[in-house]
Enzyme design. Structure first.
Site, mmCIF file in Angstrom:
data_model
loop_
_atom_site.group_PDB
_atom_site.id
_atom_site.type_symbol
_atom_site.label_atom_id
_atom_site.label_comp_id
_atom_site.label_asym_id
_atom_site.label_seq_id
_atom_site.Cartn_x
_atom_site.Cartn_y
_atom_site.Cartn_z
ATOM 1 N N SER A 1 77.182 117.367 100.392
ATOM 2 C CA SER A 1 77.235 118.745 99.893
ATOM 3 C C SER A 1 78.066 118.789 98.617
ATOM 4 C CB SER A 1 77.874 119.655 100.939
ATOM 5 O OG SER A 1 78.215 120.885 100.328
ATOM 6 N N HIS B 1 72.678 118.148 99.071
ATOM 7 C CA HIS B 1 72.758 119.478 99.698
ATOM 8 C C HIS B 1 73.441 120.450 98.739
ATOM 9 C CE1 HIS B 1 72.892 122.083 103.310
ATOM 10 N NE2 HIS B 1 74.087 122.467 102.879
ATOM 11 N N ASP C 1 74.750 124.280 98.231
ATOM 12 C CA ASP C 1 75.143 125.492 98.952
ATOM 13 C C ASP C 1 75.179 126.696 98.028
ATOM 14 O OD1 ASP C 1 75.656 124.607 101.693
ATOM 15 O OD2 ASP C 1 77.244 123.379 100.819
ATOM 16 N N MET D 1 75.782 130.661 97.711
ATOM 17 C CA MET D 1 76.450 131.760 98.439
ATOM 18 C C MET D 1 76.573 132.969 97.523
ATOM 19 S SD MET D 1 79.497 129.697 100.368
ATOM 20 C CE MET D 1 79.258 128.013 100.962
ATOM 21 N N HIS E 1 70.498 125.233 100.493
ATOM 22 C CA HIS E 1 70.928 126.039 101.640
ATOM 23 C C HIS E 1 71.319 127.416 101.122
ATOM 24 C CE1 HIS E 1 74.142 126.391 105.103
ATOM 25 N NE2 HIS E 1 73.197 127.308 105.187
ATOM 26 N N MET F 1 72.770 130.852 101.505
ATOM 27 C CA MET F 1 73.614 131.729 102.315
ATOM 28 C C MET F 1 73.706 133.045 101.563
ATOM 29 S SD MET F 1 76.296 128.796 103.457
ATOM 30 C CE MET F 1 75.682 127.720 102.157
ATOM 31 N N MET G 1 74.358 125.348 112.001
ATOM 32 C CA MET G 1 75.720 125.365 111.448
ATOM 33 C C MET G 1 76.738 125.030 112.546
ATOM 34 S SD MET G 1 75.504 126.121 108.214
ATOM 35 C CE MET G 1 77.271 126.086 107.965
ATOM 36 N N ASP H 1 75.319 120.995 109.794
ATOM 37 C CA ASP H 1 76.131 121.273 108.610
ATOM 38 C C ASP H 1 77.462 121.897 109.025
ATOM 39 O OD1 ASP H 1 77.054 121.958 106.089
ATOM 40 O OD2 ASP H 1 75.453 123.398 105.661
HETATM 41 C C1 DX5 Z 1 79.530 125.603 104.498
HETATM 42 C C2 DX5 Z 1 78.466 124.814 103.798
HETATM 43 C C3 DX5 Z 1 78.564 123.364 104.012
HETATM 44 C C4 DX5 Z 1 79.831 122.719 103.516
HETATM 45 C C5 DX5 Z 1 80.109 121.550 104.416
HETATM 46 O O1 DX5 Z 1 79.176 126.934 104.585
HETATM 47 O O2 DX5 Z 1 77.171 125.221 104.218
HETATM 48 O O3 DX5 Z 1 77.418 122.683 103.487
HETATM 49 O O4 DX5 Z 1 79.761 122.277 102.193
HETATM 50 O O5 DX5 Z 1 81.350 121.027 104.083
HETATM 51 P P1 DX5 Z 1 82.164 120.057 105.078
HETATM 52 O O6 DX5 Z 1 81.306 118.835 105.265
HETATM 53 O O7 DX5 Z 1 83.418 119.786 104.325
HETATM 54 O O8 DX5 Z 1 82.354 120.819 106.345
HETATM 55 ZN ZN ZN Z 2 75.398 123.953 103.626
#
Ligand code: DX5
Ligand code: ZN
Length: 216
Positions: free
Chosen positions: A7, A30, A32, A34, A63, A65, A136, A174
């Site tokens: 990620s 990956h 993220d 948000m 991903h 969010m 998650m 994740d």
């Molecule tokens: C959190 C993200 C994850 C995050 C995981 O909301 O969706 O992808 O980057 O990070 P670690 O591996 O540090 O938990």
């Molecule tokens: Zn993620």
């Protein structure tokens, strides 16, 4: 062997190209996204995905969010996503179905994601047309959180649903996936491991990727 998807939330955004190259031995990348509404954090958006696409041939696992993700599927597909995950909690079921249809029309792989509070059964209306389910194992929003042990049951339940209705579907996990939790996640049925801290926090990211890939 499981796939590993580092990620980039844990990367240095001033040196993103360098940090993407550091994980080039991984299976997927990956990303993220948000929006500060669905989750309390704001990260990256369409222009950044477009720039990432230009600097790597890696499989981009995006991903989302964000609230009402159907609004942005065409944009993320055009920017270069290979797979998109939308959260089932982020809109009404009819609009989630619209988002999946938009991915299909763009030839991009389709996934739904589950917050820890959401029952595994919520994937049932969609399972036969999905390429992946994302479970998650932390509350979405931030990297570096502690793995929620209680989510091992959710992984097992999703694994049972996949085995019954669509055995080819990937199961991505994740949040808090590190050596020590990764083995149990794989044992519960995951086929793709997302790892931010475990990869970017390691002195040797390539070795960390390989160690996670060997989890069993
Ligand atoms: C959190 C993200 C994850 C995050 C995981 O909301 O969706 O992808 O980057 O990070 P670690 O591996 O540090 O938990
Ligand atoms: Zn993620």
């Amino acid at each position: 062997m499981v796939k590993v998807a580092p990620s980039i939330l844990s990367a240095d955004f001033c040196n993103l190209e360098r940090d993407i190259r550091r994980v080039s031995s991984a299976d997927w990348l990956h990303v993220d996204v948000m929006d500060g509404m669905f989750v309390p954090n704001i990260t990256i958006g369409v222009p950044v995905v477009r720039s990432i696409r230009k600097c790597t041939g890696m499989f981009l696992d995006v991903h989302l969010m964000i609230d009402k993700p159907a609004r942005y599927i065409d944009d993320f597909c055009e920017a270069g996503a290979d797979l998109i995950s939308v959260h089932l909690e982020a809109d009404h079921p009819t609009r989630i179905a619209d988002a999946l249809r938009a991915m299909e029309a763009n030839g991009v792989k389709k996934a739904v994601a589950l917050r820890p509070i959401t029952s595994a059964k919520a994937v049932l209306p969609y399972i036969e047309r999905l390429d992946m389910v994302l479970v998650m194992t932390v509350e979405p929003g931030f990297g570096g959180q502690k793995f929620m042990e209680s989510q091992l049951d959710a992984i097992r339940e999703v694994r049972a649903i996949i085995n019954k209705y669509h055995p080819g579907c990937e199961l991505e996990v994740d949040g808090g996936v590190v050596p020590g939790t990764s083995e149990r996640v794989v044992e519960a049925g995951a086929t793709v491991l997302v790892a931010g801290t475990a990869v970017y926090g390691a002195a040797d990211p390539a070795a960390a990727i390989e160690a996670l890939r060997q989890s069993q």
